[in-house]
Design an enzyme around this catalytic site. Structure first.
Site, PDB file in Angstrom:
ATOM      1  CG  ASP A  37      -1.509  -0.672  -0.284  1.00  0.00           C
ATOM      2  OD1 ASP A  37      -2.412  -1.609  -0.635  1.00  0.00           O
ATOM      3  OD2 ASP A  37      -1.891   0.406  -0.212  1.00  0.00           O
ATOM      4  CD  GLN A 100     -10.856  -5.286  -8.344  1.00  0.00           C
ATOM      5  OE1 GLN A 100     -11.773  -5.995  -8.605  1.00  0.00           O
ATOM      6  NE2 GLN A 100      -9.878  -5.505  -9.026  1.00  0.00           N
ATOM      7  CG  HIS A 106      -4.885  -5.737  -6.295  1.00  0.00           C
ATOM      8  ND1 HIS A 106      -5.735  -5.371  -7.162  1.00  0.00           N
ATOM      9  CD2 HIS A 106      -5.154  -5.376  -5.179  1.00  0.00           C
ATOM     10  CE1 HIS A 106      -6.574  -4.639  -6.558  1.00  0.00           C
ATOM     11  NE2 HIS A 106      -6.265  -4.709  -5.070  1.00  0.00           N
ATOM     12  CG  PHE A 107      -3.418 -12.254  -4.240  1.00  0.00           C
ATOM     13  CD1 PHE A 107      -3.502 -12.360  -5.747  1.00  0.00           C
ATOM     14  CD2 PHE A 107      -3.936 -13.205  -3.333  1.00  0.00           C
ATOM     15  CE1 PHE A 107      -4.200 -13.242  -6.200  1.00  0.00           C
ATOM     16  CE2 PHE A 107      -4.847 -14.210  -4.074  1.00  0.00           C
ATOM     17  CZ  PHE A 107      -4.986 -14.180  -5.530  1.00  0.00           C
ATOM     18  CG  HIS A 108      -4.476  -6.211  -0.495  1.00  0.00           C
ATOM     19  ND1 HIS A 108      -4.554  -4.747  -0.197  1.00  0.00           N
ATOM     20  CD2 HIS A 108      -5.844  -6.376  -1.218  1.00  0.00           C
ATOM     21  CE1 HIS A 108      -5.229  -4.135  -0.951  1.00  0.00           C
ATOM     22  NE2 HIS A 108      -6.248  -5.248  -1.690  1.00  0.00           N
TER      23      HIS A 108
HETATM   24  P1  AMP Z   1      -8.085  -2.884  -3.802  1.00  0.00           P
HETATM   25  O1  AMP Z   1      -8.939  -1.969  -2.778  1.00  0.00           O
HETATM   26  O2  AMP Z   1      -8.231  -4.216  -3.090  1.00  0.00           O
HETATM   27  O3  AMP Z   1      -8.409  -2.509  -5.080  1.00  0.00           O
HETATM   28  O4  AMP Z   1      -6.735  -2.459  -3.415  1.00  0.00           O
HETATM   29  C1  AMP Z   1      -5.866  -1.405  -3.989  1.00  0.00           C
HETATM   30  C2  AMP Z   1      -4.894  -1.046  -3.235  1.00  0.00           C
HETATM   31  O5  AMP Z   1      -3.951  -0.249  -3.871  1.00  0.00           O
HETATM   32  C3  AMP Z   1      -5.009  -0.261  -1.756  1.00  0.00           C
HETATM   33  O6  AMP Z   1      -4.816  -0.771  -0.598  1.00  0.00           O
HETATM   34  C4  AMP Z   1      -4.506   0.994  -2.084  1.00  0.00           C
HETATM   35  O7  AMP Z   1      -3.975   1.667  -0.762  1.00  0.00           O
HETATM   36  C5  AMP Z   1      -3.414   0.641  -2.986  1.00  0.00           C
HETATM   37  N1  AMP Z   1      -2.745   1.813  -3.966  1.00  0.00           N
HETATM   38  C6  AMP Z   1      -3.568   2.730  -4.390  1.00  0.00           C
HETATM   39  N2  AMP Z   1      -2.595   3.531  -5.171  1.00  0.00           N
HETATM   40  C7  AMP Z   1      -1.395   2.984  -4.901  1.00  0.00           C
HETATM   41  C8  AMP Z   1      -0.171   3.567  -5.537  1.00  0.00           C
HETATM   42  N3  AMP Z   1       0.165   4.516  -6.200  1.00  0.00           N
HETATM   43  N4  AMP Z   1       0.845   2.494  -4.952  1.00  0.00           N
HETATM   44  C9  AMP Z   1       0.813   1.500  -4.333  1.00  0.00           C
HETATM   45  N5  AMP Z   1      -0.473   1.265  -3.530  1.00  0.00           N
HETATM   46  C10 AMP Z   1      -1.468   1.808  -4.185  1.00  0.00           C
END
Ligand code: AMP
Length: 144
Positions: A37, A100, A106-108
């Site tokens: 991330d 989201q 996606h999974f964190h």
């Molecule tokens: P969500 O908020 O659950 O949709 O998670 C999206 C995640 O993507 C967040 O934790 C962001 O920090 C991450 N994110 C956004 N842009 C990028 C990127 N260019 N590369 C890697 N992670 C990203």
């Protein structure tokens, strides 16, 4: 964005899949990719996504979901070995009201360290790419 709707092929993760956006890659499999991330909530925060387009858990094909959750376990085990966190939080959000922000399933995987506060979801600082690549390599080394 609501919980249902058209898939936006211009979303950030679609660009990462198309190699149009730089990323600290951990691993790819037939149906998934795992990467760091860019705005980590903790050291080692990573993401696992399906290669196939889908907006969320409600819309993903079951074979892709199985592949993603298998890979989540593999990456979480490698994170545990590589970074020695005290705990690991797994999260997954569906729809903007649920938190989201990127509308590709996606999974964190978020390592947790005792006495270290977690940065807020989508409120982390942008990390240094070289440091993310170093952590990604450490995690990859611990994968089977
Ligand atoms: P969500 O908020 O659950 O949709 O998670 C999206 C995640 O993507 C967040 O934790 C962001 O920090 C991450 N994110 C956004 N842009 C990028 C990127 N260019 N590369 C890697 N992670 C990203």
């Amino acid at each position: 964005m609501s919980i249902h709707g058209p898939y936006d092929p211009e979303n950030i993760f679609a660009k990462i899949l198309a190699r149009e956006m730089p990323v600290a890659m951990i691993a790819t499999s037939a149906r998934t990719i795992a990467f760091m991330d860019a705005f980590p909530q903790s050291r080692g925060h990573c993401l696992v996504i399906p290669k196939a387009p889908s907006r969320n858990l409600l819309e993903i094909a079951r074979k892709d979901l199985s592949a993603v959750t298998d890979q989540v376990q593999i990456i979480a085990k490698a994170v545990e070995k590589a970074l020695k966190p005290d705990g690991i939080t797994i999260t997954q959000f569906n729809g903007a009201p649920a938190g989201q922000t990127v509308f590709h399933t996606h999974f964190h995987i978020i390592p947790r360290y005792t006495d270290q506060a977690l940065a807020g979801h989508s409120k982390g600082q942008m990390a240094d790419m070289a440091e993310l690549k170093k952590i990604a390599a450490e995690i990859r080394e611990q994968m089977p």
